[in-house]
Write a protein that holds these residues in place. Sequence first.
Motif, PDB file in Angstrom:
ATOM      1  N   ALA A 200      -7.011  -6.477  -1.660  1.00 49.06           N
ATOM      2  CA  ALA A 200      -8.467  -6.260  -1.992  1.00 49.06           C
ATOM      3  C   ALA A 200      -9.014  -5.438  -1.026  1.00 49.06           C
ATOM      4  O   ALA A 200     -10.151  -4.854  -1.458  1.00 49.06           O
ATOM      5  N   ALA A 201      -8.702  -5.403   0.220  1.00 41.11           N
ATOM      6  CA  ALA A 201      -9.522  -4.729   1.202  1.00 41.11           C
ATOM      7  C   ALA A 201      -9.709  -3.412   0.827  1.00 41.11           C
ATOM      8  O   ALA A 201     -10.611  -2.480   1.120  1.00 41.11           O
ATOM      9  N   VAL A 202      -8.467  -2.707   0.479  1.00 41.53           N
ATOM     10  CA  VAL A 202      -8.394  -1.290   0.167  1.00 41.53           C
ATOM     11  C   VAL A 202      -8.187  -1.132  -1.267  1.00 41.53           C
ATOM     12  O   VAL A 202      -7.933   0.224  -1.759  1.00 41.53           O
ATOM     13  N   ARG A 203      -8.256  -2.072  -1.992  1.00 43.08           N
ATOM     14  CA  ARG A 203      -8.168  -1.946  -3.399  1.00 43.08           C
ATOM     15  C   ARG A 203      -6.728  -1.399  -3.803  1.00 43.08           C
ATOM     16  O   ARG A 203      -6.821  -0.270  -4.977  1.00 43.08           O
ATOM     17  N   GLN A 204      -5.882  -1.815  -3.208  1.00 39.79           N
ATOM     18  CA  GLN A 204      -4.457  -1.401  -3.735  1.00 39.79           C
ATOM     19  C   GLN A 204      -3.415  -2.354  -4.223  1.00 39.79           C
ATOM     20  O   GLN A 204      -3.621  -3.577  -3.601  1.00 39.79           O
ATOM     21  N   ILE A 205      -2.369  -2.092  -4.747  1.00 39.79           N
ATOM     22  CA  ILE A 205      -1.274  -2.925  -4.826  1.00 39.79           C
ATOM     23  C   ILE A 205      -0.125  -2.428  -4.278  1.00 39.79           C
ATOM     24  O   ILE A 205       0.230  -1.222  -3.945  1.00 39.79           O
ATOM     25  N   TRP A 206       0.268  -3.299  -3.043  1.00 33.66           N
ATOM     26  CA  TRP A 206       1.247  -2.921  -2.024  1.00 33.66           C
ATOM     27  C   TRP A 206       2.648  -3.602  -2.489  1.00 33.66           C
ATOM     28  O   TRP A 206       2.650  -4.687  -2.781  1.00 33.66           O
ATOM     29  N   ILE A 207       3.589  -2.681  -2.280  1.00 34.28           N
ATOM     30  CA  ILE A 207       5.066  -3.130  -2.448  1.00 34.28           C
ATOM     31  C   ILE A 207       5.914  -2.840  -1.189  1.00 34.28           C
ATOM     32  O   ILE A 207       5.775  -1.702  -0.689  1.00 34.28           O
ATOM     33  N   ALA A 208       6.501  -3.878  -1.019  1.00 28.88           N
ATOM     34  CA  ALA A 208       7.402  -4.028   0.306  1.00 28.88           C
ATOM     35  C   ALA A 208       8.904  -4.005  -0.399  1.00 28.88           C
ATOM     36  O   ALA A 208       9.163  -4.918  -0.802  1.00 28.88           O
ATOM     37  N   ALA A 209       9.722  -3.007  -0.322  1.00 28.84           N
ATOM     38  CA  ALA A 209      10.990  -2.880  -0.934  1.00 28.84           C
ATOM     39  C   ALA A 209      11.821  -1.844  -0.413  1.00 28.84           C
ATOM     40  O   ALA A 209      11.287  -0.774   0.017  1.00 28.84           O
ATOM     41  N   ARG A 210      13.195  -2.110  -0.143  1.00 27.11           N
ATOM     42  CA  ARG A 210      14.284  -1.162   0.076  1.00 27.11           C
ATOM     43  C   ARG A 210      13.782  -0.378   1.667  1.00 27.11           C
ATOM     44  O   ARG A 210      13.632   0.672   1.666  1.00 27.11           O
ATOM     45  N   LEU A 211      13.138  -1.283   2.461  1.00 25.47           N
ATOM     46  CA  LEU A 211      12.610  -0.862   3.894  1.00 25.47           C
ATOM     47  C   LEU A 211      11.485   0.165   3.704  1.00 25.47           C
ATOM     48  O   LEU A 211      11.299   1.045   4.797  1.00 25.47           O
ATOM     49  N   THR A 212      10.834   0.188   2.690  1.00 28.41           N
ATOM     50  CA  THR A 212       9.878   1.201   2.675  1.00 28.41           C
ATOM     51  C   THR A 212       8.591   0.266   1.975  1.00 28.41           C
ATOM     52  O   THR A 212       8.675  -0.620   1.455  1.00 28.41           O
ATOM     53  N   SER A 213       7.298   0.615   2.406  1.00 30.33           N
ATOM     54  CA  SER A 213       6.001   0.432   1.737  1.00 30.33           C
ATOM     55  C   SER A 213       5.699   1.402   0.731  1.00 30.33           C
ATOM     56  O   SER A 213       5.881   2.542   0.889  1.00 30.33           O
ATOM     57  N   PHE A 214       4.995   0.798  -0.658  1.00 27.64           N
ATOM     58  CA  PHE A 214       4.442   1.795  -1.631  1.00 27.64           C
ATOM     59  C   PHE A 214       3.083   1.238  -1.573  1.00 27.64           C
ATOM     60  O   PHE A 214       3.112  -0.113  -1.984  1.00 27.64           O
ATOM     61  N   LYS A 215       2.076   1.999  -1.765  1.00 29.34           N
ATOM     62  CA  LYS A 215       0.935   1.741  -2.047  1.00 29.34           C
ATOM     63  C   LYS A 215       0.182   2.456  -3.109  1.00 29.34           C
ATOM     64  O   LYS A 215      -0.038   3.688  -3.252  1.00 29.34           O
ATOM     65  N   LEU A 216      -0.108   1.649  -4.138  1.00 25.91           N
ATOM     66  CA  LEU A 216      -0.656   2.092  -5.578  1.00 25.91           C
ATOM     67  C   LEU A 216      -2.064   1.778  -5.671  1.00 25.91           C
ATOM     68  O   LEU A 216      -2.577   0.891  -5.373  1.00 25.91           O
ATOM     69  N   ASP A 217      -2.648   3.203  -6.178  1.00 25.15           N
ATOM     70  CA  ASP A 217      -3.969   3.064  -6.533  1.00 25.15           C
ATOM     71  C   ASP A 217      -4.406   2.664  -7.725  1.00 25.15           C
ATOM     72  O   ASP A 217      -3.553   3.159  -8.683  1.00 25.15           O
ATOM     73  N   TRP A 218      -5.533   2.230  -8.026  1.00 21.92           N
ATOM     74  CA  TRP A 218      -6.178   2.198  -9.462  1.00 21.92           C
ATOM     75  C   TRP A 218      -6.612   3.494  -9.870  1.00 21.92           C
ATOM     76  O   TRP A 218      -7.356   4.115  -9.430  1.00 21.92           O
ATOM     77  N   ILE A 219      -5.999   3.840 -11.036  1.00 18.70           N
ATOM     78  CA  ILE A 219      -6.171   5.213 -11.607  1.00 18.70           C
ATOM     79  C   ILE A 219      -7.115   5.006 -12.883  1.00 18.70           C
ATOM     80  O   ILE A 219      -6.191   4.552 -13.919  1.00 18.70           O
TER      81      ILE A 219
END
Length: 107
Positions: free
Chosen positions: A59-78
């Motif tokens: 919520a602090a950055v308004r993103q959904i974060w995914i930790a997967a396959r030794l990588t982080s993915f940060k999704l924004d609301w569009i």
Amino acid sequence: MIDEIEFRRLAESALKSLMEHLIVREAEEDSRFEVEEQGGALHTLFEDSPDKFVISPNAAVRQIWIAARLTSFKLDWIAEVNAFVLPKTGEHLIPLIDRLLQEQLAA
């Protein structure tokens, strides 16, 4: 930027849809993974591996974060596409998770 209350509503809806999608996929494919909700985050555990995916709202950055396959993915609301999107690739949440699952299960 959307406010925190709106973000939480959108993220909760997106994670609920993802959970439903993964449960159907798990059943249809007799998959080697299971998904569970823990404290507002989704955890995907794999039968043949100690690896796991964690999908959580930030919520602090308004993103959904995914930790997967030794990588982080940060999704924004569009708002224009009404979805959480990975800016780097343009992938929406569910197709991104499907791709990551396919890669994990093929490894």
